[in-house]
Design a protein around this motif. Structure first.
Motif, PDB file in Angstrom:
ATOM      1  N   ARG A 106      43.792  35.171  39.960  1.00  0.00           N
ATOM      2  CA  ARG A 106      45.209  35.529  39.933  1.00  0.00           C
ATOM      3  C   ARG A 106      46.002  34.581  40.847  1.00  0.00           C
ATOM      4  NH1 ARG A 106      47.966  40.754  42.788  1.00  0.00           N
ATOM      5  NH2 ARG A 106      49.966  40.735  41.718  1.00  0.00           N
ATOM      6  N   HIS A 107      47.043  33.960  40.288  1.00  0.00           N
ATOM      7  CA  HIS A 107      47.873  33.048  41.072  1.00  0.00           C
ATOM      8  C   HIS A 107      49.213  33.677  41.426  1.00  0.00           C
ATOM      9  CE1 HIS A 107      45.091  29.709  40.764  1.00  0.00           C
ATOM     10  NE2 HIS A 107      44.994  29.920  39.454  1.00  0.00           N
ATOM     11  N   ASP A 108      49.857  34.314  40.472  1.00  0.00           N
ATOM     12  CA  ASP A 108      51.143  34.948  40.748  1.00  0.00           C
ATOM     13  C   ASP A 108      50.949  36.099  41.726  1.00  0.00           C
ATOM     14  OD1 ASP A 108      52.305  33.187  39.011  1.00  0.00           O
ATOM     15  OD2 ASP A 108      52.403  34.596  37.332  1.00  0.00           O
ATOM     16  N   GLY A 109      51.524  35.972  42.900  1.00  0.00           N
ATOM     17  CA  GLY A 109      51.389  37.010  43.904  1.00  0.00           C
ATOM     18  C   GLY A 109      50.160  36.877  44.774  1.00  0.00           C
ATOM     19  N   GLY A 110      49.298  35.901  44.482  1.00  0.00           N
ATOM     20  CA  GLY A 110      48.092  35.716  45.283  1.00  0.00           C
ATOM     21  C   GLY A 110      46.987  36.675  44.890  1.00  0.00           C
ATOM     22  N   ARG A 111      45.801  36.419  45.396  1.00  0.00           N
ATOM     23  CA  ARG A 111      44.652  37.243  45.057  1.00  0.00           C
ATOM     24  C   ARG A 111      44.819  38.656  45.606  1.00  0.00           C
ATOM     25  NH1 ARG A 111      39.061  34.761  46.645  1.00  0.00           N
ATOM     26  NH2 ARG A 111      39.741  33.256  45.073  1.00  0.00           N
ATOM     27  N   CYS A 112      44.377  39.633  44.805  1.00  0.00           N
ATOM     28  CA  CYS A 112      44.468  41.043  45.211  1.00  0.00           C
ATOM     29  C   CYS A 112      43.463  41.337  46.330  1.00  0.00           C
ATOM     30  CB  CYS A 112      44.138  41.964  44.046  1.00  0.00           C
ATOM     31  SG  CYS A 112      45.108  41.678  42.572  1.00  0.00           S
ATOM     32  N   ASP A 113      43.769  42.372  47.106  1.00  0.00           N
ATOM     33  CA  ASP A 113      42.767  42.887  48.032  1.00  0.00           C
ATOM     34  C   ASP A 113      41.583  43.425  47.229  1.00  0.00           C
ATOM     35  OD1 ASP A 113      44.356  42.326  50.228  1.00  0.00           O
ATOM     36  OD2 ASP A 113      45.280  44.320  50.253  1.00  0.00           O
ATOM     37  N   PRO A 114      40.374  43.394  47.786  1.00  0.00           N
ATOM     38  CA  PRO A 114      39.207  43.916  47.056  1.00  0.00           C
ATOM     39  C   PRO A 114      39.391  45.384  46.679  1.00  0.00           C
ATOM     40  CG  PRO A 114      38.505  42.636  48.956  1.00  0.00           C
ATOM     41  CD  PRO A 114      39.995  42.803  49.082  1.00  0.00           C
ATOM     42  N   ILE A 115      39.051  45.713  45.452  1.00  0.00           N
ATOM     43  CA  ILE A 115      39.145  47.089  44.971  1.00  0.00           C
ATOM     44  C   ILE A 115      37.784  47.763  45.152  1.00  0.00           C
ATOM     45  CG2 ILE A 115      38.636  46.351  42.598  1.00  0.00           C
ATOM     46  CD1 ILE A 115      40.328  48.646  41.580  1.00  0.00           C
ATOM     47  N   PRO A 116      37.747  49.009  45.638  1.00  0.00           N
ATOM     48  CA  PRO A 116      36.456  49.695  45.772  1.00  0.00           C
ATOM     49  C   PRO A 116      35.777  49.874  44.419  1.00  0.00           C
ATOM     50  CG  PRO A 116      38.169  50.825  47.020  1.00  0.00           C
ATOM     51  CD  PRO A 116      38.862  49.803  46.171  1.00  0.00           C
ATOM     52  N   VAL A 117      34.493  49.511  44.377  1.00  0.00           N
ATOM     53  CA  VAL A 117      33.667  49.675  43.176  1.00  0.00           C
ATOM     54  C   VAL A 117      32.414  50.444  43.585  1.00  0.00           C
ATOM     55  CG1 VAL A 117      32.318  48.530  41.381  1.00  0.00           C
ATOM     56  CG2 VAL A 117      34.520  47.570  42.097  1.00  0.00           C
ATOM     57  N   TYR A 118      32.225  51.616  42.992  1.00  0.00           N
ATOM     58  CA  TYR A 118      31.081  52.469  43.288  1.00  0.00           C
ATOM     59  C   TYR A 118      30.088  52.357  42.136  1.00  0.00           C
ATOM     60  CZ  TYR A 118      34.399  54.426  46.628  1.00  0.00           C
ATOM     61  OH  TYR A 118      35.318  54.580  47.636  1.00  0.00           O
ATOM     62  N   GLY A 119      28.860  51.940  42.443  1.00  0.00           N
ATOM     63  CA  GLY A 119      27.867  51.784  41.389  1.00  0.00           C
ATOM     64  C   GLY A 119      26.463  51.864  41.942  1.00  0.00           C
ATOM     65  N   PRO A 120      25.468  51.898  41.063  1.00  0.00           N
ATOM     66  CA  PRO A 120      24.079  51.961  41.513  1.00  0.00           C
ATOM     67  C   PRO A 120      23.697  50.745  42.348  1.00  0.00           C
ATOM     68  CG  PRO A 120      24.256  52.448  39.175  1.00  0.00           C
ATOM     69  CD  PRO A 120      25.588  51.918  39.600  1.00  0.00           C
ATOM     70  N   GLU A 121      22.595  50.863  43.040  1.00  0.00           N
ATOM     71  CA  GLU A 121      22.087  49.745  43.833  1.00  0.00           C
ATOM     72  C   GLU A 121      21.908  48.516  42.930  1.00  0.00           C
ATOM     73  OE1 GLU A 121      18.478  48.819  47.004  1.00  0.00           O
ATOM     74  OE2 GLU A 121      18.647  50.785  46.059  1.00  0.00           O
ATOM     75  N   GLY A 122      22.360  47.361  43.412  1.00  0.00           N
ATOM     76  CA  GLY A 122      22.233  46.129  42.648  1.00  0.00           C
ATOM     77  C   GLY A 122      23.419  45.804  41.773  1.00  0.00           C
ATOM     78  N   THR A 123      24.515  46.563  41.903  1.00  0.00           N
ATOM     79  CA  THR A 123      25.679  46.337  41.044  1.00  0.00           C
ATOM     80  C   THR A 123      26.247  44.929  41.224  1.00  0.00           C
ATOM     81  OG1 THR A 123      26.274  48.688  40.949  1.00  0.00           O
ATOM     82  CG2 THR A 123      28.025  47.094  40.506  1.00  0.00           C
TER      83      THR A 123
END
Length: 250
Positions: free
Chosen positions: A78-95
């Motif tokens: 993403r260039h417009d507005g700059g990169r987003c802050d990391p979004i939480p992703v909940y998943g099994p081990e090894g995601t």
């Protein structure tokens, strides 16, 4: 809570639907349950690319997670507005490793974690935004989780992919809406610890005391009307088929 079906096809997209993906909203917070094949395009009918607040991946089969690779592109480059802050992703081990391997050409081994804040799911109870969630391991060939989402005294339970599972039955105890997979056809496929058929989904809902049952993850080669009839034969509450763009107030 509001539940919107983004995609509900099992195994691969149908002509009518993307694979599994469900948007749950409350208090302005948007939680996405799974992001299977085709889901990212359909999701944009319901919210902006950068309007999600968290993502839960029930397991790491492609029809539940593969569009995370496309979402990585949308967030990382993403260039417009700059990169987003990391979004939480909940998943099994090894995601993180699974998604990095699937993408196959990330700028570095840690690029996924620059836009996704990975959290490993185990059987537990925790908060995601305004939601209290409960997760339990269910019966599938890979590590897979069902999830119960609670808010304001109401509850939604999503099975993910599973065969018959006592843990899922407890997760769905007295739930207001039970979003349950029904990939198999009663009397046709009989593979333990893989998927439910319509009858088994209905029986699970009945034993759990669920108030409403919505059948999902039905592959294009399975007749959904047969599964609907089978579920209604054993569950007295309201039963219907999930459909893309259908919304439920819970």
């Amino acid at each position: 809570m509001k539940l919107t079906v983004v995609g509900c096809s099992g195994s691969f997209p149908s002509a009518e639907s993307a694979c599994s993906s469900y948007l749950v909203e409350a208090d302005g917070f948007r939680l996405l349950l799974d992001m299977g094949n085709g889901a990212l395009g359909e999701l944009q009918r319901h919210c902006g690319l950068y309007d999600l607040d968290a993502i839960f991946l029930s397991h790491l089969h492609a029809d539940h997670c593969i569009d995370m690779c496309a979402y990585f592109v949308a967030r990382y480059y993403r260039h417009d507005g700059g990169r987003c802050d990391p979004i939480p992703v909940y998943g099994p081990e090894g995601t993180e490793h699974r998604l990095t391997t699937a993408y196959a050409d990330t700028p570095s081994a840690s690029s996924m974690s620059e836009v996704f804040d990975f959290h490993t799911v185990k059987p537990s109870t925790f908060d995601i935004g305004p939601f209290t969630v409960h997760t339990e391991r269910v019966a599938h060939p890979v590590e897979a989780y069902g999830i119960r989402v609670e808010h304001g005294g109401r509850s939604l339970t999503y099975s993910g992919d599973t065969g018959i599972s006592p843990a899922l039955e407890e997760l769905a105890r007295d739930t207001d809406l039970f979003l349950c997979e029904a990939a198999f056809t009663h009397g046709k496929e009989n593979i333990p610890d893989l998927h439910l058929n319509g009858r088994e989904a209905g029986e699970t809902a009945r034993r759990a005391g669920a108030r409403r049952l919505v059948l999902t993850h039905i592959p294009p080669w399975t007749d959904p009307q047969v599964n609907l009839v089978d579920a209604r034969a054993v569950f007295d509450g309201p039963v219907e088929l999930a459909a893309p763009r259908k919304s439920y107030d819970i």
